[in-house]
Design an enzyme around this catalytic site. Structure first.
Site, PDB file in Angstrom:
ATOM      1  N   ASP A 157       0.822  -1.199   0.000  1.00 37.72           N
ATOM      2  CA  ASP A 157       0.000   0.000   0.000  1.00 37.72           C
ATOM      3  C   ASP A 157       0.858   1.251   0.000  1.00 37.72           C
ATOM      4  O   ASP A 157       1.986   1.239   0.475  1.00 37.72           O
ATOM      5  CB  ASP A 157      -0.867   0.036   1.271  1.00 37.72           C
ATOM      6  CG  ASP A 157      -2.047  -0.909   1.151  1.00 37.72           C
ATOM      7  OD1 ASP A 157      -2.349  -1.331   0.017  1.00 37.72           O
ATOM      8  OD2 ASP A 157      -2.650  -1.235   2.190  1.00 37.72           O
ATOM      9  N   ASP A 170       0.752   3.642   1.892  1.00 35.03           N
ATOM     10  CA  ASP A 170       0.620   4.336   3.175  1.00 35.03           C
ATOM     11  C   ASP A 170       1.755   3.942   4.115  1.00 35.03           C
ATOM     12  O   ASP A 170       2.707   3.273   3.726  1.00 35.03           O
ATOM     13  CB  ASP A 170      -0.752   4.026   3.809  1.00 35.03           C
ATOM     14  CG  ASP A 170      -0.887   2.548   4.146  1.00 35.03           C
ATOM     15  OD1 ASP A 170       0.086   1.787   3.928  1.00 35.03           O
ATOM     16  OD2 ASP A 170      -1.966   2.151   4.624  1.00 35.03           O
TER      17      ASP A 170
END
Ligand code: 0RA
Length: 640
Positions: free
Chosen positions: A502, A504
């Site tokens: 991801d 993030d």
């Protein structure tokens, strides 16, 4: 006579132009490419010259400024590049330094004992690759200046002002040539430059290095009075240490050996080796000398003190490396490196000298600090026992993975193609993203291995513990290569191993973990170019019937202006996780070979991840959290 001189001057002049032309035609040979890494290299090359001046003992302050237009200024308070006229060539020494290949450190009588310039390409190569380059020198009460464009002087060297007689130094400003450096995203990275300057400051005692980024008004100052002792303290700031830092600095036969080390409660080894301030990431004779001295001294001491109870033989090298944090920094008048890119010191005499210096200092330390001696030996005993246990565990894993198809992990969605030159393995974080990837992939050549949660923290755990972790076991058997000493590239089942996480904070963390794992246990896989990082988009920008994916903030802005619409009228969806994309979108943006961008991992990047990892995994929690958040974006854009 005049005629003869003129002739030879012309001949030399032609030589000079040809030399610079060669640099411009083949920048790769001189600075390793035309991408952002090469751009950073230009800055290092210029700063190296000022560091040389500091190593020679004439300079104690260096200032680097990154300007908004992409030009960079490097100022030092050294003696100033000489400006007198060279008797044979009839031009100033400064002009020679700036225009003649390899003129740099070897120039004149004031030549240096020690030179930091790694590739020694010198200022002239940077000059050749710069759209413009301006030099200002303060010497003898004058300020001199000269300007160059694409390597050629466009002004004479002239006096542009006065300065106090005792004020000397060199100021260099250059702008890289955009017709030569054509890679994408050619913007200097503050954190990359900072890291390098921090290292330079650590190993060049007494020099202060100031870095200012005018683009975002960030600055950083490095000055380490304690030299590499401070470096070791810094690396161990979040670890529990076993004794005070051991430090020794000594010169033998013109080679200066500077070593500092300290054992901690960590399992991994954090050792950095420098030769003339260059971080020799592949080690070399200085590192070998340090290691054998540590092992030998500890063995001698343990035997003498009768501390080797249940271990029948002596400690092996690896037993004495667990939890070791060490810096070895040598200064040599004529360093030999293995090659230009793989940085490894080769001078054989350095090994003996380093070994001798460390042996003497460490024995003395142990004699005087029996409690430290005891703790260090205890630590080695623990790792010697663990080594034996680890061997058993490892043999087990390797034997198992030899039975390939029987032990392929259940969660692996394999591909049908068997030729590893055509296949790819996506390592995907999380089950939901794993599901999308399985549906979105081309099952003919793409295999998917979902990894749940965070794989084991590889610094805190020993090898046998890592190997017993289910996620790691699945990964090893899917790859088919074995691990550590038993690693065998010919068993590799996929040509490309692609880490897909991801965009993030957690994704960045897992990527760092995986890179560290590969760096420590499967380095060959990285060196042979098999490891990649997938780049999922950050946004999807839609307006009317059109929609496009954006991979960076700048991308997003470019797409908006291309569509001729403002932020608030377009629909912008931000992808936080891979799981938010449906299988079709994941394929289009991140997995389709025709559309995707893959970043190939180079060993330096993995080494950097390893270092980052050290920092992330040190014991204390607060700084770790902060680091992950502030650097998540940078790690995402890992420059490869
Ligand atoms: C050659 C000789 C001398 C100084 C330098 C080079 C020099 C080069 C650079 C490049 C950046 N900063 C620098 N500072 C000094 C010594 C000349 C003398 O004896 O005064």
């Amino acid at each position: 006579m005049a005629e003869k001189n003129n002739l030879s001057y012309e001949a030399k002049d032609i030589q000079v132009l040809e030399g610079l032309e060669a640099v411009r035609r083949r920048p790769g040979m001189y600075v390793g490419g035309t991408d952002i890494r090469a751009l950073h290299h230009l800055v290092y090359e210029v700063v190296d010259n000022s560091i040389d001046e500091a190593l020679a003992g004439y300079c104690d302050a260096i200032e680097i400024i990154i300007h908004e237009d992409g030009s960079v200024t490097v100022t030092d308070n050294g003696r100033g590049i000489p400006v007198d006229i060279h008797p044979q060539r009839g031009i100033s020494a400064l002009e020679i330094v700036m225009t003649v290949l390899h003129a740099g450190g070897k120039f004149g009588d004031g030549g240096y004992k020690v030179s930091g310039g790694l590739h020694g390409v010198g200022l002239s190569a940077v000059n050749a690759l710069s759209e413009w380059f301006e030099v200002e020198v303060k010497r003898d009460g004058n300020v001199y200046a000269q300007r160059f464009e694409r390597g050629k002087p466009v002004t004479q060297l002239k006096v542009i002002g006065k300065a106090p007689k005792d004020e000397t130094g060199t100021k260099q400003t250059f702008k890289f040539d955009e017709t030569i450096f054509t890679g994408e995203d050619l913007v200097y990275r503050f954190s990359t430059l900072m890291q390098r300057f921090r290292e330079m400051a650590f190993v060049t005692k007494g020099v202060s290095i100031y870095l200012l980024d005018e683009r975002e008004d960030r600055e950083m100052n490095f000055y380490f009075e304690g030299g590499i002792t401070s470096f070791v303290r810094y690396l161990n700031r979040n670890r529990k240490t076993v004794h005070p830092v051991v430090h020794v600095e000594k010169e033998i036969d013109d080679v200066t050996v500077d070593v500092a080390f300290q054992y901690t409660d960590a399992y991994a080894e954090s050792v950095y080796a420098f030769a003339n301030t260059i971080n020799t990431i592949d080690g070399g004779t200085h590192l070998t000398g340090l290691r054998s001295a540590l092992t030998r001294t500890i063995n001698d001491y343990a035997n003498k003190q009768k501390l080797l109870k249940d271990v029948d033989s002596n400690f092996k090298g690896e037993d004495t490396r667990e939890g070791l944090t060490a810096i070895v920094s040598i200064k040599h008048p004529d360093p030999q490196f293995e090659s230009q890119t793989k940085v490894k010191l080769m001078n054989p005499e350095v090994q003996t000298i380093t070994q001798q210096v460390v042996n003497d200092a460490f024995s003395l330390f142990l004699e005087g600090n029996p409690s430290a001696g005891k703790s260090i030996v205890e630590k080695c005993l623990t790792s010697a026992r663990a080594r034996q246990a680890a061997r058993k565990a490892r043999d087990l894993v390797i034997r198992k993975s030899a039975l390939e198809s029987l032990t392929l992990p259940g969660k692996l969605a394999d591909c049908s193609e068997r030729n590893p030159e055509k296949t790819e393995l996506y390592i995907v974080e999380g089950d939901s993203a794993g599901g999308s990837a399985k549906q979105g992939r081309d099952r003919h050549f793409q295999a998917i291995l979902p990894l749940r949660g965070k794989i084991l923290n590889t610094e805190r755990a020993r090898l046998h513990k890592i190997l017993s972790n289910n996620e790691v076991k699945a990964l090893i058997s899917a790859l088919g290569t074995g691990i550590g000493e038993g690693f065998d590239l010919t068993g590799l089942r996929y040509g490309r191993i692609i880490i897909m996480t991801d965009a993030d904070v957690d994704g960045a963390h897992i990527r760092t973990l995986l890179l560290t794992f590969f760096f420590r246990y499967m380095q060959t896989l990285i060196e042979s170019g098999h490891l990649y990082i997938a780049q999922p988009p950050l946004y999807r920008v839609s307006y009317r019937k059109k929609s496009e994916y954006a991979y960076t903030e700048a991308d997003k802005d470019a797409i908006l202006s291309q569509l001729g619409v403002s932020d608030d009228r377009a629909t912008i969806s931000r992808y936080k996780g891979l799981g938010e994309m449906n299988p079709q979108q994941l394929w289009e943006t991140t997995m389709d070979p025709a559309e995707r961008t893959l970043l190939q991992v180079a060993i330096e990047d993995a080494a950097e991840a390893d270092r980052t990892f050290d920092m992330l995994m040190g014991a204390a929690v607060p700084p770790r959290r902060r680091f992950i958040i502030t650097h998540a974006q940078e790690v995402r854009n890992l420059d490869i």
